[in-house]
Scaffold this active site. Sequence first.
Site, PDB file in Angstrom:
ATOM      1  N   GLU A 124       0.852  -1.204   0.000  1.00  0.00           N
ATOM      2  CA  GLU A 124       0.000   0.000   0.000  1.00  0.00           C
ATOM      3  C   GLU A 124       0.875   1.236   0.000  1.00  0.00           C
ATOM      4  O   GLU A 124       1.999   1.183   0.481  1.00  0.00           O
ATOM      5  CB  GLU A 124      -0.851   0.023   1.291  1.00  0.00           C
ATOM      6  CG  GLU A 124      -1.728  -1.195   1.454  1.00  0.00           C
ATOM      7  CD  GLU A 124      -2.126  -1.432   2.918  1.00  0.00           C
ATOM      8  OE1 GLU A 124      -2.074  -0.484   3.723  1.00  0.00           O
ATOM      9  OE2 GLU A 124      -2.477  -2.570   3.229  1.00  0.00           O
ATOM     10  N   LYS A 126       2.344   4.508   1.558  1.00  0.00           N
ATOM     11  CA  LYS A 126       2.426   5.072   2.906  1.00  0.00           C
ATOM     12  C   LYS A 126       1.964   6.511   2.762  1.00  0.00           C
ATOM     13  O   LYS A 126       2.707   7.386   2.314  1.00  0.00           O
ATOM     14  CB  LYS A 126       3.849   4.993   3.454  1.00  0.00           C
ATOM     15  CG  LYS A 126       3.916   5.435   4.907  1.00  0.00           C
ATOM     16  CD  LYS A 126       5.259   5.072   5.518  1.00  0.00           C
ATOM     17  CE  LYS A 126       5.319   5.381   6.989  1.00  0.00           C
ATOM     18  NZ  LYS A 126       5.007   6.750   7.344  1.00  0.00           N
ATOM     19  N   ASP A 128       0.993  10.154   3.489  1.00  0.00           N
ATOM     20  CA  ASP A 128       1.621  11.094   4.415  1.00  0.00           C
ATOM     21  C   ASP A 128       0.596  12.106   4.918  1.00  0.00           C
ATOM     22  O   ASP A 128       0.477  13.209   4.411  1.00  0.00           O
ATOM     23  CB  ASP A 128       2.769  11.806   3.691  1.00  0.00           C
ATOM     24  CG  ASP A 128       3.700  12.493   4.669  1.00  0.00           C
ATOM     25  OD1 ASP A 128       3.549  12.286   5.879  1.00  0.00           O
ATOM     26  OD2 ASP A 128       4.579  13.245   4.208  1.00  0.00           O
ATOM     27  N   TYR A 240      -6.745   1.921   6.178  1.00  0.00           N
ATOM     28  CA  TYR A 240      -5.751   0.865   5.970  1.00  0.00           C
ATOM     29  C   TYR A 240      -5.841  -0.326   6.928  1.00  0.00           C
ATOM     30  O   TYR A 240      -5.109  -1.284   6.768  1.00  0.00           O
ATOM     31  CB  TYR A 240      -4.327   1.416   5.904  1.00  0.00           C
ATOM     32  CG  TYR A 240      -3.847   2.174   7.131  1.00  0.00           C
ATOM     33  CD1 TYR A 240      -3.697   1.551   8.360  1.00  0.00           C
ATOM     34  CD2 TYR A 240      -3.511   3.520   7.023  1.00  0.00           C
ATOM     35  CE1 TYR A 240      -3.250   2.243   9.466  1.00  0.00           C
ATOM     36  CE2 TYR A 240      -3.064   4.229   8.126  1.00  0.00           C
ATOM     37  CZ  TYR A 240      -2.938   3.580   9.350  1.00  0.00           C
ATOM     38  OH  TYR A 240      -2.499   4.272  10.436  1.00  0.00           O
ATOM     39  N   LYS A 339      10.739   3.496   2.774  1.00  0.00           N
ATOM     40  CA  LYS A 339      10.659   4.961   2.664  1.00  0.00           C
ATOM     41  C   LYS A 339      11.221   5.470   1.342  1.00  0.00           C
ATOM     42  O   LYS A 339      12.244   5.002   0.864  1.00  0.00           O
ATOM     43  CB  LYS A 339      11.458   5.598   3.804  1.00  0.00           C
ATOM     44  CG  LYS A 339      10.836   5.384   5.172  1.00  0.00           C
ATOM     45  CD  LYS A 339       9.721   6.367   5.459  1.00  0.00           C
ATOM     46  CE  LYS A 339      10.285   7.706   5.883  1.00  0.00           C
ATOM     47  NZ  LYS A 339       9.238   8.630   6.318  1.00  0.00           N
ATOM     48  N   CYS A 445      22.729  46.993 -11.410  1.00  0.00           N
ATOM     49  CA  CYS A 445      22.684  45.614 -11.908  1.00  0.00           C
ATOM     50  C   CYS A 445      24.015  44.903 -11.635  1.00  0.00           C
ATOM     51  O   CYS A 445      25.079  45.439 -11.948  1.00  0.00           O
ATOM     52  CB  CYS A 445      22.387  45.635 -13.401  1.00  0.00           C
ATOM     53  SG  CYS A 445      22.614  44.034 -14.180  1.00  0.00           S
ATOM     54  N   CYS A 448      25.919  44.599 -15.178  1.00  0.00           N
ATOM     55  CA  CYS A 448      26.341  45.695 -16.058  1.00  0.00           C
ATOM     56  C   CYS A 448      26.378  47.059 -15.365  1.00  0.00           C
ATOM     57  O   CYS A 448      26.643  48.068 -16.021  1.00  0.00           O
ATOM     58  CB  CYS A 448      25.430  45.767 -17.283  1.00  0.00           C
ATOM     59  SG  CYS A 448      23.774  46.364 -16.890  1.00  0.00           S
ATOM     60  N   CYS A 462      16.716  45.366 -14.460  1.00  0.00           N
ATOM     61  CA  CYS A 462      17.930  46.070 -14.879  1.00  0.00           C
ATOM     62  C   CYS A 462      17.559  46.920 -16.091  1.00  0.00           C
ATOM     63  O   CYS A 462      16.892  46.445 -17.012  1.00  0.00           O
ATOM     64  CB  CYS A 462      18.997  45.050 -15.258  1.00  0.00           C
ATOM     65  SG  CYS A 462      20.229  45.679 -16.394  1.00  0.00           S
ATOM     66  N   CYS A 468      23.513  45.093 -21.161  1.00  0.00           N
ATOM     67  CA  CYS A 468      23.726  44.173 -20.040  1.00  0.00           C
ATOM     68  C   CYS A 468      24.128  42.780 -20.540  1.00  0.00           C
ATOM     69  O   CYS A 468      23.352  42.103 -21.225  1.00  0.00           O
ATOM     70  CB  CYS A 468      22.447  44.080 -19.212  1.00  0.00           C
ATOM     71  SG  CYS A 468      22.612  42.913 -17.853  1.00  0.00           S
TER      72      CYS A 468
HETATM   73  S1  IVH Z   1      -0.244   0.314   8.922  1.00  0.00           S
HETATM   74  C1  IVH Z   1       0.823  -1.783  12.588  1.00  0.00           C
HETATM   75  N1  IVH Z   1      -0.615   1.287   6.516  1.00  0.00           N
HETATM   76  O1  IVH Z   1       2.407   5.337   8.859  1.00  0.00           O
HETATM   77  C2  IVH Z   1       0.684  -1.056  11.330  1.00  0.00           C
HETATM   78  N2  IVH Z   1       0.217   2.736   8.184  1.00  0.00           N
HETATM   79  O2  IVH Z   1       4.517   4.492  11.410  1.00  0.00           O
HETATM   80  C3  IVH Z   1       0.376   0.350  11.550  1.00  0.00           C
HETATM   81  N3  IVH Z   1       0.571   5.032   7.436  1.00  0.00           N
HETATM   82  O3  IVH Z   1       1.372   7.101  11.245  1.00  0.00           O
HETATM   83  C4  IVH Z   1       0.142   1.166  10.411  1.00  0.00           C
HETATM   84  N4  IVH Z   1      -0.098   4.745   5.378  1.00  0.00           N
HETATM   85  O4  IVH Z   1      -0.733   6.157  10.065  1.00  0.00           O
HETATM   86  C5  IVH Z   1      -0.213   1.544   7.760  1.00  0.00           C
HETATM   87  N5  IVH Z   1      -1.016   2.018   4.357  1.00  0.00           N
HETATM   88  C6  IVH Z   1      -0.627   2.272   5.605  1.00  0.00           C
HETATM   89  C7  IVH Z   1      -0.198   3.550   6.002  1.00  0.00           C
HETATM   90  C8  IVH Z   1       0.223   3.740   7.312  1.00  0.00           C
HETATM   91  C9  IVH Z   1       0.369   5.611   6.251  1.00  0.00           C
HETATM   92  C10 IVH Z   1       1.089   5.729   8.626  1.00  0.00           C
HETATM   93  C11 IVH Z   1       0.412   5.388   9.910  1.00  0.00           C
HETATM   94  C12 IVH Z   1       1.434   5.747  10.936  1.00  0.00           C
HETATM   95  C13 IVH Z   1       2.726   5.506  10.214  1.00  0.00           C
HETATM   96  C14 IVH Z   1       3.387   4.223  10.702  1.00  0.00           C
END
Ligand code: IVH
Length: 707
Positions: A124, A126, A128, A240, A339, A445, A448, A462, A468
């Site tokens: 999935e 991650k 933010d 999630y 990451k 400038c 020049c 300028c 220039c």
């Molecule tokens: S699972 C035990 N799935 O990432 C598993 N977390 O350090 C717990 N996050 O702030 C989280 N997308 O909110 C999971 N697809 C995803 C996620 C996700 C973002 C965030 C989560 C937490 C951090 C985990």
Amino acid sequence: MASDNQKSELNRDKAQQELAELRQLINHHNSLYHQYDAPEIPDADYDKLFDRLLLLEEQFPELVTPDSPSQRVGDAPLDSFKQVTHDTPMMSLSKVFNDQDLADFEARILKRLDSEEVPRYSCEPKVDGVAVSLLYEHGLLVRGATRGDGVTGEDITHNVKTIRNIPLRLNDNKKHPVPDRLEVRGEIVMTRSGFAATNEKASNTEGGRTFVNPRNAAAGTLRQLDPRIAAERPLHFFCYSAHVSTSADEGVDKAADSNWPDSHSGSLELLGQWGLPLNPERDVVTGYQACLDYANELLAKRDSLDYEIDGAVIKVDNIRLQQELGSNARTPRWAMAYKFPAEEASTTVNDVEFQVGRTGTITPVARLEPVFVGGVTVSNATLHNMDEIARLGLRIGDRVILRRAGDVIPKIVKVMEMTAQADTEALPGKSDQLERREVVMPSICPACDSPVEKDGEVLYRCTGGLVCPAQRKESLRHFCSRAAMDIEGLGEKLVEQLVDANLVHTVADVFTLSKEQLLSLERMGDKSADNLLNAINKAKATTLPRLLFALGIREVGEATALALATHFGSLEKLMQASEEELVQVEDVGPIMAAHIAHFFANEENDKVIADLRERGVTWPEHESQTVSDELAGQTWVLTGTLETLTRDEAKARLQALGAKVSGSVSKKTSVVVAGPGAGSKLDKATELGVKVIDEQELLAMLGEQAG
Ligand code: IVH
């Protein structure tokens, strides 16, 4: 000599002292981040501090204290919000940064399970944003809470209820009824487009607070006591996971519930059926190598998504295996965050210099201590104008947060507070503290020495014009570029040399260059001089749109140059056109019309055009009929990255065939050209059944092969 024992005592004492300092710092930044939504340092810096803490604690386990930040996930919530205890603690994820780390993750899993069977993983994005927990009782949303410290969070039900993609009641399902008590977890984000609009609105409002990034904007919004604010902001939820229990104190295993799917991905599908929003980028794959492929594909898409992601989450899909693997204190053993390169980093502004553009605009540019951000090393950032410097409160020597996300132009988003500037001295790669100096626009400038004039509200210019050298270099570079006169081999370095040696004064002087003159330049050999002269000669036969673009009239890009050529047919007619006549051209507004008229009213520019003709540059009349009607009445959309053509080129070429080129997909769209990284526009086209082609097909249609 000190004995080994004494030495390790010494190290231990040092570690103890460093640990105390690290904990204090981390607690400070933790509370700025979690309680006040006002972080002073980028995540990458925070992670470095945290990693150092974990490393020292691993080396000296006896120095771990119960109140160390390593022993909990976030920070305590503010008093003004009601506290909420999560049914099961909200955990964190361990992070990996490269392929080997992920291979090791799988190896550890197999060892622990004592198995050779490569697991299936749910992959999935991650996302933010802000981690939240939603509690549904008998299918009804009764509570929304932040993660807080993982055990206790803050009650934000009033704000959560305003988010339109969070169902207030879940759809029931005969085969899989919604459990009596269901805790759903996920991430709330502010969309990128919504973030830009939110900041725009705030900057136009007296005292309005702008946010550094979409995540801070989402967090800041959720922490408002008045739900009307959240209701106006474009927040979005991605679910999630879910946890089932019969009551708040009696946790029940979801696997023990015979009706519950036996895989994480199956659980997600079920949550989707109940009406919870899932992330469309999720996938299920087998083995870590496939996870890496998934992560790389996701990274390629990163910029085209309308919400921010900072990595991929890889989870063992089978719930029984998840339970067998279990958890450490803060993190499960069955999941990992892979990451992506951080899009924010901190660095020092070593200097601010002033750059002179083609039309004389003077732009402040920050010279930075080089820093790795968004996957590249950045050492310069444009500051746009003096207003931007004032808004940031920037001085030379300041430590700043640099962001390089989505777009490729790095941007300074914030000057770090003095406390944070001092804190980060402990971080690696920090430059020596410079004395702080105000940034002042020069009165003459830098290239020049001509006087600098204020032009409008925020711009400075300028007044040197062709005197220039900086303006001359920029105009010449533009004139020779591929989309303009396309003089092969006449690049940036040579432009510098030609202008510095006074061989080229106006762009028309390119066509007076002799072999002797070229040979007088450093590092110019006989062969290169011949090649360059040939290229210059070849470029003499050009087209009206190219010539118009090459002249560098303010605001006139490739597409406008083509539109002007098509409308007027000849340079003479265009030169005589009034502003009223110019605004008749498609996409030409009053400001651009004024720039065009102003350009041709200038005698120096007329002289350049006369010189070009005299020196053999030719362009045939651009008959309006040359716009074919092949694509007349069609609307095209370009999305994703084009590799051979630039966006502007593709647009101009399609327009030349009579098509309209639009920025959004609708039922009326005729064709979508999708390149790598295409996102929501491609999805929409597929949904609406609009024809989609790739760049190769476009080139084939335009009668060209990719290079
Ligand atoms: S699972 C035990 N799935 O990432 C598993 N977390 O350090 C717990 N996050 O702030 C989280 N997308 O909110 C999971 N697809 C995803 C996620 C996700 C973002 C965030 C989560 C937490 C951090 C985990």
